[in-house]
Design a protein around this motif. Structure first.
Motif: not given
Length: 211
Positions: A28-35, A40-41, A64-65, A67-72
């Motif tokens: 289960h992959l998680n994409v985190a945006n720390e900016s 849009h990646v 990915v908003p 400072l949030q993360s999204v699960w694929l």
């Protein structure tokens, strides 16, 4: 940042004395945006064996908003899915790009190692290939690996260079050992070749339509 949650035996039952049961493996992959801004990646991933052989891969665009993360979507492991099958079917569309091509071939080899029937439909789509030479090369690979081949009249002519369908069938069978060969002829019907017997069925139109 891309991270992965893996599921296996320890996430399903931590009891070392448990009776044997089927382990459902997944990633289960998680994409985190720390900016500080929305992104849009394009996320590309590949699952590899210890020797770096790709056994599964994928890609998708994700929003990915900040400072949030999204699960694929959770991905089930290839071996679990293939182990449950009787027939493993594939086409050439998953062989047009290097990464998915490697994953497709790894899946084919795994299925063959488990004694599964291998079914192949070239489904040739010229615009998707960088060259027709590469298309022919990869379709040849698929034909060499399958037990069941479903191929269209234009595809068998492309692969053999023979306009006569019966001669083209003979050329394909000469170098391959199909359990079943099916050739579709559009409005002219189809041909099935099984254990040395060839059956031709004419095309038809049901005047009243189908219910």
């Amino acid at each position: 940042m891309l991270s992965c949650a893996e599921e296996g035996i320890l996430t399903q039952d931590t009891n070392p004395n448990a009776e044997p049961y089927e382990v459902k493996k997944s990633i289960h992959l998680n994409v985190a945006n720390e900016s500080m801004k929305d992104e849009h990646v394009l996320v590309k991933w590949a699952l590899r064996r210890a020797d770096a052989e790709v056994i599964r891969s994928g890609e998708e665009y994700v929003d990915v908003p900040a400072l949030q993360s999204v699960w694929l979507s959770k991905e089930k492991m290839m071996d679990e899915m293939i182990d449950r099958t009787i027939i493993f079917h594939f086409g050439s569309l998953s062989m047009t790009d290097t990464v998915v091509r490697e994953a497709t071939k790894a899946a084919i080899e795994y299925a063959k190692s488990k004694g599964k029937l291998i079914s192949f439909d070239p489904n040739l789509r010229p615009p998707l290939w960088s060259s027709m030479e590469l298309a022919k090369e990869q379709i040849s690979y698929g034909i060499s690996k399958c037990d069941i081949l479903k191929i269209a009249d234009d595809e068998i002519r492309f692969m053999t260079g023979e306009d006569d369908i019966d001669k083209a069938i003979d050329l394909l069978q000469k170098d391959n050992n199909f359990k079943l060969l099916l050739v579709t002829l559009g409005k002219d019907g189809s041909i099935a070749v099984y254990k040395g017997k060839k059956v031709r069925v004419k095309g038809f139109v049901h005047a009243g339509g189908f219910k």
